[in-house]
Design an enzyme around this catalytic site. Structure first.
Site, PDB file in Angstrom:
ATOM      1  N   LYS A   1       1.098  -1.233  -0.060  1.00 53.92           N
ATOM      2  CA  LYS A   1       0.036   0.042   0.078  1.00 53.92           C
ATOM      3  C   LYS A   1       1.062   1.313  -0.204  1.00 53.92           C
ATOM      4  O   LYS A   1       1.864   2.006   0.924  1.00 53.92           O
ATOM      5  CB  LYS A   1      -0.413   0.041   1.502  1.00 53.92           C
TER       6      LYS A   1
ATOM      7  N   ASP B   1      -2.563   9.914   3.828  1.00 55.99           N
ATOM      8  CA  ASP B   1      -3.648   9.801   4.020  1.00 55.99           C
ATOM      9  C   ASP B   1      -4.810  10.795   4.744  1.00 55.99           C
ATOM     10  O   ASP B   1      -4.667  10.610   5.725  1.00 55.99           O
ATOM     11  CB  ASP B   1      -3.958   8.260   5.006  1.00 55.99           C
TER      12      ASP B   1
ATOM     13  N   ASP C   1       1.241   6.444   5.663  1.00 58.62           N
ATOM     14  CA  ASP C   1       0.447   5.090   4.855  1.00 58.62           C
ATOM     15  C   ASP C   1       1.123   4.667   3.612  1.00 58.62           C
ATOM     16  O   ASP C   1       0.228   3.857   2.771  1.00 58.62           O
ATOM     17  CB  ASP C   1      -0.913   5.906   4.998  1.00 58.62           C
TER      18      ASP C   1
ATOM     19  N   LYS D   1     -10.194  12.632   8.757  1.00 56.99           N
ATOM     20  CA  LYS D   1     -10.176  12.105   9.632  1.00 56.99           C
ATOM     21  C   LYS D   1     -10.041  13.051  10.771  1.00 56.99           C
ATOM     22  O   LYS D   1      -9.979  14.051  10.536  1.00 56.99           O
ATOM     23  CB  LYS D   1      -8.317  11.587   9.667  1.00 56.99           C
TER      24      LYS D   1
ATOM     25  N   ARG E   1      -7.754  -0.420   0.496  1.00 60.87           N
ATOM     26  CA  ARG E   1      -8.092  -2.113   0.319  1.00 60.87           C
ATOM     27  C   ARG E   1      -8.359  -1.740  -1.473  1.00 60.87           C
ATOM     28  O   ARG E   1      -8.374  -2.708  -1.592  1.00 60.87           O
ATOM     29  CB  ARG E   1      -8.901  -2.152   1.358  1.00 60.87           C
TER      30      ARG E   1
END
Ligand code: BES
Ligand code: MN
Ligand code: ZN
Length: 505
Positions: free
Chosen positions: A271, A276, A294, A283, A357
């Site tokens: 990843k 992020d 990340d 967030k 994902r």
């Protein structure tokens, strides 16, 4: 760092510091005792009077005032023998490296026979190569520092490691060199993890991959946005939509010289979210700063294949890194949007913060299109994994006991910890969706780490696959844990993945 083996009398070793690992419950071995004796037994008296606690991983640094050839000695407690594994050993040695790298250019580590025997337990493999490699890794890991962007920070490093008590010879030299290489690759991962997102955009990451490909002799392909569109990578593109930085997909390939007739191609998929924010599912402010790391999975697979190119396993290996920012720009994907991944599956993105994902889905489809027969993905995927297992462990999930066993064996060799979480049929229902083939989150906090794996499994086309969630193990800043595990980025899974092709052979 250079490392070599030698069998010098401990009082004659010329190094800036001589390190004696010991087990406090067993007293000092002959070599450590000889050094202690030359210093009027000052250290054994400290143990007796409890000035030295002997608690893992206590370091007592003592000036030698000319009593032995080295200007200082350091007694390192390895704690209780049955608790010592490859992870604790490397952490203890890494603390030593961190302690002394500012003022010691050379370090000697002296192993008494009973300490040497403890390092040869299954956790580190067969003596004496495995302990030698472990020591080089531990001290080498201590060379990691944050000095990159800081004028005043000391960039000094340990340049020379001498290992005494394991014998000598070319096998041992090779093991030490391997350890140095693995430590340096791990440290390179850590540097990338901690590089701020404005200095490590997806395009910057491509430059890093280009340099590595060139120096390691790997072939490199970079998939640009247009090709992503053509290939139908709707999941990766959905994440990239809110950012001004163009997304990139890096593919590095190692082809063995002597061809492996099994035809297996191991794909390491990492990843690579260079920052992020969560996207529109933004967030909260606290903790967002750590989201520059990340891309820890991408950094690990790229550094691992750099080592693989030099150790030349017989299995073909590819590293795939989907790279993008996850930003809440005006074009950003909105909760409820439906996209299709490269394999045609439709996904309802009900939470834009479950972006890892999504990028992995397309990266795995792409790896399969590039011939992958075995898949291992590495990702800072879920905050939930730190609730489940805490920081010293990587969560492993998958569909293949054989591949998981190979990853487990590699992790033992590497001195990294993994622990399996289950994927039961009853977990499956969580991502059921009424508007698309699947949704990217369940909408509840239950089994968060498992759900991440279940989502990814939809894209592996029944290939043997292992998912490694490193959201907790890639980094820590817990004050209490910091006494046992050096804090900051860990470069986790770099070494495990570097060993893996040899366990498929
Ligand atoms: N990058 C985060 C996971 C993460 C959290 C890494 C903390 C390191 C430290 C990931 O993209 C994420 O946001 N995951 C969500 C998933 C949820 C929306 C299902 C999470 O963990 O909250
Ligand atoms: Mn996220
Ligand atoms: Zn993320």
């Amino acid at each position: 760092m250079q490392a070599k083996a030698s069998e010098t009398d401990v009082t004659k070793i010329r190094a800036d510091v001589v390190v004696f690992p010991y087990f406090p419950e067993e007293g000092l071995g002959p070599q450590a005792a000889a050094a202690d004796k030359a210093l009027d037994s000052v250290f054994s008296k400290m143990l007796q009077s409890k000035e030295a606690s002997g608690l893992f991983p206590e370091r007592k640094l003592l000036p030698t005032m000319g009593r032995v050839a080295a200007p200082r000695v350091l007694f390192l407690s390895l704690g209780k023998r049955p608790l010592l594994d490859g992870y604790r050993l490397r952490n203890a040695l890494q603390f030593v490296g961190r302690d002394v790298r500012r003022y010691c250019r050379s370090v000697a580590v002296v192993l008494d026979p009973s300490v040497r025997d403890a390092l040869a337990v299954p956790a580190t493999g067969q003596a004496p190569q495995a302990p030698a490699r472990a020591i080089a890794e531990g001290i080498g890991l201590g060379n990691y520092h944050l000095g990159e962007l800081k004028e005043a920070e000391s960039k000094a490093e340990i340049e020379e490691l001498l290992v005494v008590g394991l014998g000598t010879g070319s096998d041992l030299s090779a093991a030490l060199a391997a350890g140095v290489r693995l430590a340096e690759a791990t440290n390179a991962t850590r540097v990338l993890q901690w590089r701020p997102s404005n200095r490590l955009t997806p395009s910057d990451f491509v430059v890093v991959a280009e340099r590595l490909a060139k120096s390691a002799g790997l072939s490199l392909k970079v998939v640009e946005r247009q090709e992503m569109e053509r290939l139908g990578m709707g999941a990766l593109l959905a994440v990239a939509r809110g950012s001004h930085q163009p997304p990139k997909m890096v593919l590095l390939r190692y082809k063995p010289r002597s061809s492996d007739r099994s035809g297996r191609v191991l794909a390491l998929v990492g990843k690579g979210i260079t920052f992020d924010t969560g996207g529109i599912s933004l967030k909260p402010n606290p903790g967002m700063v750590t989201m520059k790391s990340d891309m820890s999975g991408a950094a690990a697979v790229v550094q691992a294949i750099g080592v693989i190119a030099r150790t030349e396993p017989r299995v073909e290996v590819i590293a795939v890194a989907p790279l993008t920012e996850n930003m809440p720009g005006g074009g950003a994907t909105k909760p409820g949007d439906v996209v299709s991944a490269m394999n045609g599956k439709t996904i309802e993105i009900n939470n834009t913060d479950a972006e890892g994902r999504l990028v992995l889905a397309d990266a795995i489809c792409y790896a399969i299109s590039q011939g992958a027969t075995h898949l291992v993905d590495v990702a800072t995927l879920t905050g939930a994994v730190s609730i489940a297992l805490g920081h010293p462990v990587t969560a492993a999930m998958g569909n293949s006991p054989e591949l998981l066993e190979a990853v487990r064996a590699s992790s033992l060799e590497a001195g990294e910890r993994i622990w399996e979480l289950p994927l039961f049929p009853e977990h499956d229902v969580a991502l059921t969706c009424d508007i698309a083939d699947i949704r990217n989150t369940s909408g509840t906090p239950a089994a968060g780490t498992i759900n991440g794996a279940l989502f990814i499994r939809e894209f592996v086309a029944d290939r043997p696959w292992v998912h490694l969630d490193i959201a907790a193990s890639s980094y820590h800043a817990e004050p209490l844990l910091a006494t046992l595990v050096p804090k900051g980025p860990t470069g986790v899974m770099t070494r495990t993945l570097a060993h893996l092709p040899f366990h498929l052979d």
